[in-house]
Design a protein around this motif. Structure first.
Motif, PDB file in Angstrom:
ATOM      1  N   MET A  95       2.998 -37.793  39.040  1.00 32.31           N
ATOM      2  CA  MET A  95       4.401 -38.161  39.265  1.00 32.31           C
ATOM      3  C   MET A  95       4.503 -39.553  39.862  1.00 32.31           C
ATOM      4  O   MET A  95       5.385 -40.346  39.495  1.00 32.31           O
ATOM      5  N   ASN A  96       3.580 -39.885  40.754  1.00 35.90           N
ATOM      6  CA  ASN A  96       3.574 -41.212  41.365  1.00 35.90           C
ATOM      7  C   ASN A  96       3.295 -42.294  40.323  1.00 35.90           C
ATOM      8  O   ASN A  96       3.942 -43.347  40.311  1.00 35.90           O
ATOM      9  N   ILE A 149      -1.820 -29.404  42.977  1.00 34.89           N
ATOM     10  CA  ILE A 149      -0.595 -30.030  43.482  1.00 34.89           C
ATOM     11  C   ILE A 149      -0.800 -31.511  43.710  1.00 34.89           C
ATOM     12  O   ILE A 149       0.060 -32.350  43.405  1.00 34.89           O
ATOM     13  N   ALA A 150      -1.973 -31.868  44.246  1.00 36.63           N
ATOM     14  CA  ALA A 150      -2.270 -33.286  44.476  1.00 36.63           C
ATOM     15  C   ALA A 150      -2.332 -34.044  43.154  1.00 36.63           C
ATOM     16  O   ALA A 150      -1.825 -35.171  43.042  1.00 36.63           O
ATOM     17  N   HIS A 191      -0.776 -33.240  40.397  1.00 48.01           N
ATOM     18  CA  HIS A 191       0.594 -33.333  39.889  1.00 48.01           C
ATOM     19  C   HIS A 191       1.373 -34.414  40.634  1.00 48.01           C
ATOM     20  O   HIS A 191       2.126 -35.192  40.029  1.00 48.01           O
ATOM     21  N   ALA A 192       1.168 -34.496  41.939  1.00 45.46           N
ATOM     22  CA  ALA A 192       1.845 -35.536  42.728  1.00 45.46           C
ATOM     23  C   ALA A 192       1.367 -36.920  42.313  1.00 45.46           C
ATOM     24  O   ALA A 192       2.169 -37.870  42.223  1.00 45.46           O
ATOM     25  N   HIS A 193       0.039 -37.070  42.067  1.00 46.51           N
ATOM     26  CA  HIS A 193      -0.499 -38.358  41.633  1.00 46.51           C
ATOM     27  C   HIS A 193       0.084 -38.752  40.284  1.00 46.51           C
ATOM     28  O   HIS A 193       0.442 -39.920  40.060  1.00 46.51           O
TER      29      HIS A 193
END
Length: 235
Positions: A203-204, A196-197, A199-201
């Motif tokens: 997306m960022n 998840i981290a 994927h968030a990175h």
């Protein structure tokens, strides 16, 4: 030989007596219907169309007597149907007698005045008696019981299908609860948190690239020590 001839003669005489009895009963019934028609002619003297319907209604008594004779001979079952047939037969004879008396009575007073008021509805009495005997037929009762049984079986099938559908729905709900619990457990694991981290990175990075118009460096590229180096780039 003589005994055989005598028995044949007795059988023929017996059959003739039965036929004669039927003819007498039907003749009396027809006579009563004719008397009824004569009484109705006094009422509908100016309207012949209604008088035709009176003819039809009058001969319902004749047909009802024929139905009773035939039914009591070969059709009606012992018990309630036969008992009702005797009652209706007596009522038919009483109605015929009253209609005959009504025609020959010049002054309708007392009971005959009341019968003169009721007499036009006598075809309804014939229908009521015949219908009552008809619906007391044991075969009719058995047919009704079979239909009731079929209706109960269909209702039981519907209840079973409903219970099966509810059971399947309960299993699906329980399966959904276990699935939610499994998903929650999977999401809270270290591996899921790491993915998840990442994927968030990602997306960022995509969002910053879209806003700044510059392509952000990959994670496996050169690493920078400060923000100025990250912004201007180090060769």
């Amino acid at each position: 030989m003589k005994l055989i001839e005598e028995s044949a003669n007795r059988g023929a005489a017996r059959n003739f007596a039965k036929i004669l009895a039927v003819i007498i009963v039907l003749t009396v019934a027809a006579f009563g219907d004719i008397m009824y028609i004569m009484e109705m002619q006094r009422v509908f003297t100016n309207d012949q169309s209604l008088l035709i319907f009176c003819y039809l209604g009058a001969f319902t008594s004749f047909m009802a007597i024929g139905y009773l004779l035939l039914g009591k001979s070969v059709v009606f079952a012992p018990g309630a149907q036969m008992f009702a047939a005797w009652i209706v037969f007596g009522a038919e004879l009483l109605i015929i007698a009253l209609n005959i008396m009504l025609v020959f009575s010049k002054d309708h007073t007392g009971f005959m005045a009341m019968w003169a008021f009721i007499s036009p509805a006598t075809p309804v009495f014939h229908m009521l008696g015949v219908a009552m005997i008809y619906f007391l037929d044991p075969e009719m009762k058995e047919a009704h019981r079979d239909k009731e049984l079929q209706s109960k079986l269909k209702q039981a099938d519907r209840e079973q299908k409903y219970a099966e559908a509810m059971a399947k729905l309960a299993v699906r709900r329980k399966h959904l609860e276990y699935t939610v619990m499994g998903l929650e457990s999977a999401v809270n694991s270290d591996e899921s948190q790491s993915r998840i981290a990442q994927h968030a990175h990602s997306m960022n990075d995509s969002l910053l690239t879209e806003l700044s118009g510059r392509t952000m460096p990959k994670d496996d590229g050169p690493h920078f020590t400060n923000n100025s180096d990250r912004y201007y780039g180090r060769r």
